[in-house]
Design an enzyme around this catalytic site. Structure first.
Site, PDB file in Angstrom:
ATOM      1  CB  THR A   1     -89.836  13.257   8.745  1.00  0.00           C
ATOM      2  OG1 THR A   1     -89.626  11.907   9.194  1.00  0.00           O
ATOM      3  CG2 THR A   1     -91.192  13.746   9.187  1.00  0.00           C
ATOM      4  CB  SER A   2     -84.896  13.141   7.139  1.00  0.00           C
ATOM      5  OG  SER A   2     -84.786  13.693   8.428  1.00  0.00           O
ATOM      6  CB  CYS A   3     -88.195   9.265  10.275  1.00  0.00           C
ATOM      7  SG  CYS A   3     -89.536   8.698   9.201  1.00  0.00           S
ATOM      8  N   GLY A   4     -86.584   7.933   7.604  1.00  0.00           N
ATOM      9  CA  GLY A   4     -86.265   6.660   6.975  1.00  0.00           C
ATOM     10  C   GLY A   4     -87.424   5.698   6.954  1.00  0.00           C
TER      11      GLY A   4
ATOM     12  CD  GLU B   1     -83.845   6.653  11.777  1.00  0.00           C
ATOM     13  OE1 GLU B   1     -84.191   5.655  12.448  1.00  0.00           O
ATOM     14  OE2 GLU B   1     -83.888   7.825  12.219  1.00  0.00           O
TER      15      GLU B   1
END
Length: 279
Positions: A120-123, A224
């Protein structure tokens, strides 16, 4: 950007690719139209090997490819990416990066030892163990000092650089600000992480000195976001919204200046206040 009369602001072609017009029905009134933000699946591949799929605004994608690769720890600089090809598919966009040979070998080794599913774009892509969230966090560079007035100046100017948000009211922005408060670069995206990755990639492609100034983001500052700033060797990050506890602790441990709840009439400094002068 202004129209020929110099009055009404116009959107660039890049911004228009990230928005579309849809029909709406305002309550109590007749039908109308509105501009909404686009988001598309963006696949990141290295020499044809899939690595991640992110939902992102379909503009500045080469910047995103570089910034994402840096903040993922796959490359250290734009120079280690030899080529980027962008291909439109029926489902979205694919970005294929050709890395320098040594970086590609590192990527293959990492791929063999880490589980890369469920991005995901969670880092935290590729992290398998909770302890890994503390691993390999770099120290912030010495950087340059800046003033509260510089923060106020950047905040006052930022809205004029947010084309996509002006059109849709649905985009985050990340800006690189010189120490005196001048905005150098801005990138926007429906995702706050993506906006920061795009900014980092743009700065590295243009040779911007990320040790001389601070990063300004329109979102909250979570862990993040701090981690991405550190991976890009930024000394300071200023957030319009609030930070999380882990973001504050990570910034403090790494020596990253963290300012949040930033407004023109005041800001809170949560970590490494030594870079901020009083005036």
């Amino acid at each position: 950007m202004l129209d020929k009369s110099g009055n009404e602001p116009l959107a660039s072609q890049d911004t228009l690719r990230s928005a579309c017009e849809v029909a709406v029905q305002p309550l109590g009134r007749g039908k109308a139209t509105a501009m909404v933000a686009e988001e598309v699946p963006v696949g990141v591949l290295y020499s044809g090997i899939p690595h991640a799929v992110m939902m992102a605004s379909p503009a500045d994608l080469e910047d995103f490819a570089i910034g994402f690769s840096v903040t993922e720890g796959i490359v250290k600089s734009a120079a280690e990416v030899r080529e980027i090809t962008q291909q439109q598919t029926c489902d979205g966009v694919e970005l294929n990066l050709v890395l320098a040979p040594e970086r590609f070998q590192d990527f293959l080794s990492r791929r063999r030892t880490r589980n890369l599913r469920g991005h995901t774009s969670c880092g935290l892509c590729g992290v398998e163990d909770v302890a890994d969230t503390r691993a390999d966090t770099p120290r912030a560079p010495a950087g340059q000092s800046f003033t509260q007035a510089a923060i106020r100046r950047a905040l006052a100017a930022l809205g004029g650089h947010q084309e996509l948000h002006r059109l849709t009211r649905a985009a985050h922005a990340a800006a690189w600000v010189a120490s005196a408060g001048d905005i150098v670069l801005v990138r926007e995206d429906v995702g706050r992480h993506n906006a920061l990755d795009k900014l980092i990639g743009a700065a590295m492609r243009q040779g911007t000195d990320l040790g001389a100034g601070f990063c300004l983001i329109t979102s909250r500052c979570s862990y993040e976001m701090v981690q991405k700033a550190l991976m890009a060797s930024m000394p300071a990050i200023v957030a319009i919204s609030a930070p999380t506890g882990l973001a504050v602790r990570t910034a403090a441990a790494a020596g990253l200046t963290l300012v949040a709840l930033a407004r023109e009439d005041g800001q809170n400094v949560y970590a490494a206040a030594h870079r901020i002068a009083e005036h």
